[in-house]
Design a protein around this motif. Structure first.
Motif, PDB file in Angstrom:
ATOM      1  N   ALA A  19       0.875  -1.206   0.106  1.00 28.84           N
ATOM      2  CA  ALA A  19      -0.009  -0.134   0.042  1.00 28.84           C
ATOM      3  C   ALA A  19       0.931   1.169  -0.067  1.00 28.84           C
ATOM      4  O   ALA A  19       0.492   2.393  -0.625  1.00 28.84           O
ATOM      5  CB  ALA A  19      -0.832   0.123   1.239  1.00 28.84           C
ATOM      6  N   LEU A  20       1.867   1.347   0.708  1.00 30.55           N
ATOM      7  CA  LEU A  20       2.916   2.594   0.763  1.00 30.55           C
ATOM      8  C   LEU A  20       3.463   2.711  -0.458  1.00 30.55           C
ATOM      9  O   LEU A  20       3.556   3.891  -1.132  1.00 30.55           O
ATOM     10  CB  LEU A  20       3.684   2.266   1.957  1.00 30.55           C
ATOM     11  N   LEU A  21       3.892   1.426  -1.395  1.00 35.27           N
ATOM     12  CA  LEU A  21       4.477   1.609  -2.633  1.00 35.27           C
ATOM     13  C   LEU A  21       3.497   2.277  -3.438  1.00 35.27           C
ATOM     14  O   LEU A  21       3.787   3.063  -4.276  1.00 35.27           O
ATOM     15  CB  LEU A  21       4.940   0.362  -3.050  1.00 35.27           C
ATOM     16  N   ALA A  22       2.195   1.702  -3.553  1.00 35.44           N
ATOM     17  CA  ALA A  22       1.162   2.172  -4.270  1.00 35.44           C
ATOM     18  C   ALA A  22       0.938   3.662  -4.281  1.00 35.44           C
ATOM     19  O   ALA A  22       0.679   4.418  -5.075  1.00 35.44           O
ATOM     20  CB  ALA A  22       0.052   1.366  -4.243  1.00 35.44           C
ATOM     21  N   ALA A  23       1.061   4.046  -3.175  1.00 33.98           N
ATOM     22  CA  ALA A  23       1.043   5.424  -2.554  1.00 33.98           C
ATOM     23  C   ALA A  23       1.933   6.479  -2.899  1.00 33.98           C
ATOM     24  O   ALA A  23       1.703   7.841  -2.627  1.00 33.98           O
ATOM     25  CB  ALA A  23       0.182   5.625  -1.125  1.00 33.98           C
ATOM     26  N   GLY A  24       3.093   6.072  -3.615  1.00 34.26           N
ATOM     27  CA  GLY A  24       4.288   6.758  -3.754  1.00 34.26           C
ATOM     28  C   GLY A  24       5.070   7.123  -2.727  1.00 34.26           C
ATOM     29  O   GLY A  24       5.986   7.876  -2.714  1.00 34.26           O
ATOM     30  N   HIS A  25       5.426   6.452  -1.489  1.00 37.13           N
ATOM     31  CA  HIS A  25       6.172   6.637  -0.375  1.00 37.13           C
ATOM     32  C   HIS A  25       7.543   5.659  -0.667  1.00 37.13           C
ATOM     33  O   HIS A  25       8.181   5.906   0.381  1.00 37.13           O
ATOM     34  CB  HIS A  25       5.343   6.075   0.895  1.00 37.13           C
ATOM     35  N   GLY A  26       7.712   5.053  -1.524  1.00 34.39           N
ATOM     36  CA  GLY A  26       8.796   4.302  -1.781  1.00 34.39           C
ATOM     37  C   GLY A  26       8.796   3.162  -1.146  1.00 34.39           C
ATOM     38  O   GLY A  26       7.989   2.679  -0.207  1.00 34.39           O
ATOM     39  N   ARG A  27      10.106   2.379  -0.978  1.00 39.49           N
ATOM     40  CA  ARG A  27      10.392   1.191  -0.066  1.00 39.49           C
ATOM     41  C   ARG A  27      10.555   1.444   1.302  1.00 39.49           C
ATOM     42  O   ARG A  27      11.443   2.087   1.523  1.00 39.49           O
ATOM     43  CB  ARG A  27      11.231   0.299  -0.803  1.00 39.49           C
ATOM     44  N   VAL A  28       9.648   0.904   2.239  1.00 38.36           N
ATOM     45  CA  VAL A  28       9.792   1.373   3.545  1.00 38.36           C
ATOM     46  C   VAL A  28      10.217  -0.015   4.454  1.00 38.36           C
ATOM     47  O   VAL A  28       9.734  -1.024   3.997  1.00 38.36           O
ATOM     48  CB  VAL A  28       8.516   1.924   4.373  1.00 38.36           C
ATOM     49  N   GLY A  29      11.029   0.192   5.271  1.00 36.14           N
ATOM     50  CA  GLY A  29      11.597  -1.049   5.983  1.00 36.14           C
ATOM     51  C   GLY A  29      10.570  -1.603   6.904  1.00 36.14           C
ATOM     52  O   GLY A  29       9.703  -1.253   7.400  1.00 36.14           O
ATOM     53  N   ASP A  30      10.666  -2.964   7.159  1.00 35.27           N
ATOM     54  CA  ASP A  30       9.862  -3.810   7.924  1.00 35.27           C
ATOM     55  C   ASP A  30       9.475  -3.200   9.265  1.00 35.27           C
ATOM     56  O   ASP A  30       8.534  -3.076  10.019  1.00 35.27           O
ATOM     57  CB  ASP A  30      10.012  -5.325   8.152  1.00 35.27           C
ATOM     58  N   SER A  31      10.842  -2.919   9.848  1.00 32.18           N
ATOM     59  CA  SER A  31      10.946  -2.115  11.256  1.00 32.18           C
ATOM     60  C   SER A  31       9.990  -0.744  11.517  1.00 32.18           C
ATOM     61  O   SER A  31       9.373  -0.530  12.101  1.00 32.18           O
ATOM     62  CB  SER A  31      11.985  -2.192  11.813  1.00 32.18           C
ATOM     63  N   THR A  32      10.269  -0.277  10.473  1.00 33.21           N
ATOM     64  CA  THR A  32       9.495   1.077  10.392  1.00 33.21           C
ATOM     65  C   THR A  32       7.851   0.871  10.276  1.00 33.21           C
ATOM     66  O   THR A  32       7.164   1.560  10.870  1.00 33.21           O
ATOM     67  CB  THR A  32       9.840   2.167   9.092  1.00 33.21           C
ATOM     68  N   ILE A  33       7.376  -0.236   9.219  1.00 38.31           N
ATOM     69  CA  ILE A  33       6.102  -0.192   8.971  1.00 38.31           C
ATOM     70  C   ILE A  33       5.551  -0.785  10.271  1.00 38.31           C
ATOM     71  O   ILE A  33       4.289  -0.326  10.750  1.00 38.31           O
ATOM     72  CB  ILE A  33       5.987  -1.324   8.087  1.00 38.31           C
ATOM     73  N   ARG A  34       6.073  -1.989  11.063  1.00 43.71           N
ATOM     74  CA  ARG A  34       5.443  -2.329  12.206  1.00 43.71           C
ATOM     75  C   ARG A  34       5.702  -1.430  13.501  1.00 43.71           C
ATOM     76  O   ARG A  34       5.038  -1.296  14.233  1.00 43.71           O
ATOM     77  CB  ARG A  34       6.036  -3.711  12.404  1.00 43.71           C
TER      78      ARG A  34
END
Length: 263
Positions: free
Chosen positions: A222-237
């Motif tokens: 969802a973050l990639l589709a919204a244009g936020h680029g690749r976000v790390g797993d630790s940041t997501i959770r």
């Protein structure tokens, strides 16, 4: 007038059993359950050792089979007829009983040298028991339990009305009191919108709409589709999902989404 004899009811009349029968049932059931579990443990432990598990891992087989049988039996008994998951729980309870019986038979046949325990099919079937039990218990946990709404109907008593004679005067009806003007209810104020510190939370929050807790893979997509680029797993959770559930703690109690790749 004939004499009327009053009979005194016996304390044993009716359907309630005597006190000693109730005591034997109350004390006997947990005693029998404990005895059967203790007697079944050596056979299930023996089968686990034959399949290749070493100590202390082999001791998990008796506990896995006993807990599996108990959980499946309780789910099958408490869910109403036709409810989702009831048939699966009934099949699981029957499967757990078959596993427990088979473990005892195989263990005693091997112990008395009527059967060779070093057989490939026996080792393969025994090795599949823990993952099969785990998969079915997760299936029962993910199946929602139906909630029966309490009945709000009230039985209205039937009042018999005697017919009045034709020439009877009509009953006086008291005047109706003047009714106060109706007061319109004040609408409840709408809840204030949540303001997130991290704007990326706005992208992830809609993933909770289906009643499940989204996984890391779904949030990353969802973050990639919204244009936020690749976000790390630790940041997501640890940052994005943690902030969403900080504002709405009930979201952390939702079951995990089955389609999510990681939690």
């Amino acid at each position: 007038m004939a004499d009327q004899h009053l009979s005194v009811p016996s304390p044993h009349d009716g359907t309630r059993p005597p006190w000693y029968a109730r005591t034997a049932t109350t004390v006997g059931r947990p005693a029998v359950l404990t005895a059967t579990l203790i007697m079944s443990m050596p056979g299930e432990y023996k089968v686990a050792r034959l399949a290749g598990w070493s100590d202390p891992w082999a001791y998990g087989m008796p506990f896995a089979l006993s807990a599996y049988a108990g959980i499946a039996a309780v789910v099958a008994a408490t869910r109403p007829k036709g409810a989702r998951g009831r048939l699966s729980a009934q099949l699981g309870a029957a499967f757990a009983i078959i596993l427990a019986l088979a473990a005892q038979v195989v263990a005693h046949l091997v112990q008395t040298e009527h059967m060779n325990g070093n057989q490939a099919w026996l080792i393969a079937i025994t090795s599949m028991v823990p993952p099969a039990v785990l998969a079915h218990l997760l299936h029962l946990a993910a199946t929602p339990t139906p909630v029966t709404a309490p009945s709000t109907s009230v039985d209205t008593p039937v009042v018999e009305r005697a017919d009045a004679p034709a020439d009877a005067a009509p009953a006086a009806v008291p005047p109706m009191p003047q009714q106060a003007p109706a007061i319109e209810p004040t609408p409840a104020p709408a809840p204030a919108p949540v303001v997130y510190r991290d704007p990326r939370c706005v992208v992830v929050r809609p993933l909770y709409a289906d009643g499940t807790r989204p996984g890391t893979g779904a949030m990353r997509d969802a973050l990639l589709a919204a244009g936020h680029g690749r976000v790390g797993d630790s940041t997501i959770r640890g940052t994005i999902r943690a902030e969403i559930e900080e504002h709405e703690p009930h979201l952390s109690l939702l079951p995990p989404a089955l389609h999510g790749r990681t939690a």
